[in-house]
Design an enzyme around this catalytic site. Structure first.
Site: not given
Ligand code: GLC
Length: 732
Positions: A284
């Site tokens: 993430d």
């Molecule tokens: C965010 C979220 C995740 C998302 C990623 C990219 O913090 O936790 O669900 O896909 O970053 O945007």
């Protein structure tokens, strides 16, 4: 001769599927292996790195400068970049690199792309897997037309705590249903052929347990046993992987005292080895680097080591891999073979997408113009929106509105807000959203609009004028609830009650003497006890996307009879959280008094139970019976008759719940183990039969083995998790 003929036919029948797949895999393996051999260590590390383009969806976005690495082959993927022209620009830079490995473009296409669909939680209320799959197909079609190869969806985290704002992204509290929805969304996004220019890679997230953050506080710790995880949180992740998702995203939180991003038991042990996952794992946003914040790594170099060792293949945004992996390999602290495995996994997905054949296959500006925002997309969004609405109350059959209703007092600025209709985590073109106000006017109704309350302060505004409008109208429709930004990432709430003044306004409007219909617009279960008691009619309309207005009007006037069911329990009081229907008996089961599991100061009952949802018509259940199985995998069958005993055509979600009366571990009082959505005309009846297999009776023991134990069970069938009829059964 005949045998030979049949043999040839069988081979012919097998040829297209089985053998061709093996052939494709073989050619992919040959291609990727030969490319891998040519790659330098730096080029390999480049494939493991993803940087952000246009905007940040997390902290510390230092990545915009990284785009210079593209033409040097030192970047494998970008997120938050879209558009056929924009992605082409970056892809052209990638084609200048030595090995011309195409970039992978990812974006959070969570509920529709430029045509906004209802929130995922709202879609889940439809209990219509085909419609949910259709919504995912539409998202993929539009996203692929905009140069995207990959969405960070579906989010499949089960959650029992409405304080956690990200419940809006999931399918609610039930693991059985969440697993069905996860598979439907993956199949909708990826279709049968990833190389088609209308399909994109799915991403099962957030692996694992993110929805169980302690106290519903986003990013907080998660603490549960493997046994609890297996029965209540694991099924949707497993179903998504089994449905063929090409990627998985590691969660921010820790699990068993280790951040998921560096948790080898999860990423290598469970996901890649036990489940045989062949795709790749992306972190993430910044979660590799955040292992230093977790105090699980002393610095970014240790974080890189722990992540790559654990099986984390691609690093989103943080630069631990880019800055440290080469040294770690040269210092013999990390075998290059680990990088080769990660690179292979990523190259295979790029191969399946057809990017090596044509890196610009998704960068077609003409297709972008015709596919995005098409009438087909809008029709599908409206279809999904209508089925996402849940009828919570309809005293005196206030709904559906008669065609004779000419003047509506429409109260609440949300009825005019294009932005709020999109919800959060949205890619929708806000300017193309049809609001409720606009849709009502298009319907030819005289709309007397009043704000009623201030959207920022929630204070009542011009009560006198609002009440005057109510008195001279045929009906009053009040749009209220949360703002779109109040649910989503980083929006945990300590109080999920709807503001007092909003609720007070409804009480005053009811006193005006005209029928009052409340539209509860929200991204999570919310508490609105005063409205619940005062308003004769309440619809939960969530955030329904680009076609919100027409869909709500179609429901209000009965062009579509609402069929939604709540995918999460709605509490009566904040103190009940976390709240879920599949609770355990405990040694002192809940009762209204005595020494039992209850509160002394608040009720234990929810405001609306899991799977609650009314219809404009009524359904009668009868003749519940257990029938014999087939002597094989079907141990028994549960049969029930459902009849439409009302005036309107309608759809009913017939649910099957199962209780294991005694087992080797403590089991819930009931669990959803089957559902069927049926459409019935007035007076029409239908027999619904559920097969009882191991899936309905089994559970995971504390060593994560799926077991089925003989003994007594109770099958319950009904219209929600509370109102059910029961019948006993013994597995011999
Ligand atoms: C965010 C979220 C995740 C998302 C990623 C990219 O913090 O936790 O669900 O896909 O970053 O945007």
């Amino acid at each position: 001769m005949k045998t030979l003929f049949y043999a040839i036919c069988c081979v012919g029948l097998l040829w297209p599927s089985g053998l061709r797949a093996a052939e494709d895999d073989e050619s992919m393996n040959r291609f990727v292996s030969s490319l891998l051999k040519k790659m330098t260590l730096e080029e390999k590390i480049g494939q493991l790195s993803q940087c952000a383009g246009g905007f940040a969806t997390g902290p510390d976005n230092t990545q915009l400068s990284r785009t210079t690495d593209i033409s040097r082959g030192l970047l494998g993927s970008m997120l938050n970049v879209s558009g056929a022209a924009e992605t082409r620009k970056y892809q052209e830079a990638a084609m200048k690199s030595r090995l011309k490995i195409p970039l992978l473009f990812g974006l959070d296409v969570i509920h529709g792309f430029r045509t906004g669909f209802p929130l995922p939680l709202a879609e889940a209320a439809s209990f219509d897997l085909e419609a949910i799959k259709m919504g995912a197909r539409c998202s993929a079609r539009e996203a692929a037309a905009a140069g995207l190869h990959w969405t960070f969806a579906p989010m499949v985290d089960i959650s029992w705590d409405a304080r956690w704002g990200r419940v809006m992204e999931g399918a609610g509290e039930d693991p059985y249903y969440g697993a069905k929805v996860a598979a439907a969304r993956v199949r909708g996004l990826q279709g049968d052929d990833l190389s088609a220019d209308s399909t994109i890679l799915a991403c099962i997230k957030h692996f694992v347990g993110y929805g169980a953050a302690v106290a519903g506080k986003d990013y907080n710790s998660v603490d549960m046993s493997w046994g609890h995880f297996a029965n209540f949180y694991m099924p949707p992740y497993k179903a998504g992987v089994e449905a063929g998702a090409g990627t998985v995203m590691s969660a921010f939180n820790d699990f068993e005292n280790r951040p998921c991003t560096g948790n080898e038991d999860l990423l290598r042990g469970l996901l890649k080895e036990k489940w045989g996952f062949q795709g790749f794992v992306v972190s993430d946003w910044g979660s590799v680097g955040e292992m230093v914040n977790h105090r699980y790594a002393k610095d970014q170099k240790e974080a890189a080591n722990k992540a790559i060792t654990a099986g984390l293949d691609m690093e989103m945004v943080s630069e631990c891999y880019a800055r440290n992996l080469a040294d770690l390999v040269r210092e013999k602290k990390v075998p290059e073979a680990l990088l080769d495995d990660a690179v292979r996994r990523i190259l295979e997905q790029k191969y399946k997408l057809g990017l090596f054949d044509d890196p610009f296959r998704y960068c077609n500006e003409e297709r972008e113009r015709t596919v995005i925002g098409s009438e087909r997309s809008r029709r599908e969004a409206r279809y999904m929106a209508e089925r996402s609405v849940v009828l919570l109350k309809n005293e005196g059959a206030v709904l559906p509105l008669a065609s004779s209703v000419r003047r509506v007092a429409l109260i609440g600025g949300l009825s005019k807000s294009q932005k709020d209709m999109c919800g959060s985590w949205t890619c929708a073109d806000e300017s193309k959203v049809v609001t409720l106000y606009e849709a009502m006017q298009k319907r030819g109704v005289e709309v007397d609009f009043h704000e009623g309350y201030d959207l920022e302060s929630n204070e009542i505004k011009d009560l006198k004028g609002t009440l005057k409008a109510a008195r001279r109208a045929d009906v009053v429709v009040v749009a209220m609830g949360e703002r779109a930004w109040e649910s989503g990432e980083m929006t945990s709430k300590g109080n999920i009650s709807i503001p007092e003044q909003q609720q007070r306004l409804v009480t005053e409007l009811v006193k005006a003497g005209k029928p009052v219909i409340v539209l509860m617009m929200c991204g999570r279960p919310v508490i609105f006890n005063e409205v619940r008691q005062q308003a004769p009619a309440i619809l939960c309309t969530w955030w329904l996307g680009s076609e919100a207005g027409p869909a709500i009007c179609n429901v209000l006037w009965g062009d579509y009879n609402p069929s939604g069911k709540l995918p999460m329990t709605f509490p009566t009081h904040q103190g009940q959280l976390p709240l879920y229907y599949q609770y355990k008996s405990t040694g002192r089961p809940y009762a209204s008094s005595g020494w039992c599991a209850k509160y002394i100061d608040i009720p234990s009952e929810p405001a609306f139970p899991f799977a609650f949802g009314l219809s404009y018509t009524t359904f009668e259940y009868s003749a519940l019976k257990v029938l014999p199985g087939d002597g094989g995998k079907v141990h028994a069958r549960v049969r029930v008759e459902v009849k439409n005993t009302g005036r309107y055509e309608g759809e009913e979600v017939v649910q099957l719940y199962v209780r294991d009366e005694s087992a080797s571990i403590t089991r819930p009082v009931k669990e959803l183990k089957g559902f069927e959505k049926i459409a019935l005309k007035p007076g029409e009846g239908k027999e619904v039969v559920f097969d009882i297999t191991d899936e309905q009776l089994g559970f995971y023991d504390n060593r994560m083995n799926f077991v089925v134990e003989k003994g007594d069970f109770t099958f319950m069938v009904g219209t929600n998790s509370r109102d059910v009829d029961a019948v006993s059964y013994t597995l011999l």
